[in-house]
Design a protein around this motif. Sequence first.
Motif: not given
Length: 294
Positions: A190-197, A247-252
């Motif tokens: 979930y912290t990565e780029e997830l594509c709904i398609a 840092e927290i924003a990036e980790m999330c």
Amino acid sequence: MEHQSYYRRSFTNSEYANCRDDRVPLVVNCTGYVAMTRSFWTTGCRHDYYLQLMDAGELVCGTAGGEYCLMPGEFIVYPPECPYRYGLTEDRELGYYWAHFTGNYAERLLVNNGIVPGRVYRLNDEIPASLRRAFGEMFHEFMMHGRGYEDLCAAKLTAVLVELGRSAVGDGIGREKRFADLLEYIHRHYTEELCIAELAESEHLSVSRFREVFRRTFGCAPSEYIIGLRLQHARDLLAGTDLTIAEIAEMCGYNDELYFMRLFRKKTGMSARTYRLGHTVNRTGMADKGGSIE
């Protein structure tokens, strides 16, 4: 369109096509198989029990208890006197087995096999050959109307319901089980780029249908579910670490700190710094005097 329908007597006789009969233990009023490739809607409210077992495609169903989408390998039994509607919203392939049944033993048969009318269940595997064979044998008996065919059909239906009860996953929570692998993937990434398609494709659904089914199952859109996981992680980091907001924003999963801060405020009702300050007070008994408060 292919619609196989088989009745105890002539289908023009409503006494046999749709009746509740408590004089006998169990009887199948009618049964069949529906194969469709174009959109349609059906509404009804019968006096008998109504079993639907999905074979192919997706069937949108609705009762007073809500609306849901039956998938291949899922089944439902509508109780007597239960208004329902179902249909195919787009021109696409659809197939399902169905049976209407009644009798003074019908309710006990369902209870004995853990089947609660009105709930959606999912088989732990694809529809087994034994179930397809049992339906086919019921169809044959109704076509031939040989001696004792009603008793034999009742026995075949009993075998169907027993096998459905044994093969069902969970207690009416088949839809959550359907998404078990997907949720495990989302929780890992979930912290990565997830594509709904791509998520929809993994479930063999269109994007619009995936969003619809996901929302009905979990009460929110898939993007909102992912945001919820990210912000919970952010709250944990804000409360338990000295990492900077950036840092927290990036980790999330957010490279834009300002966007993250706006999103955090919108979803939680407070700024990230205010949230951190409150949890610093709870953790130490006094506020951290360093830093500013938004």
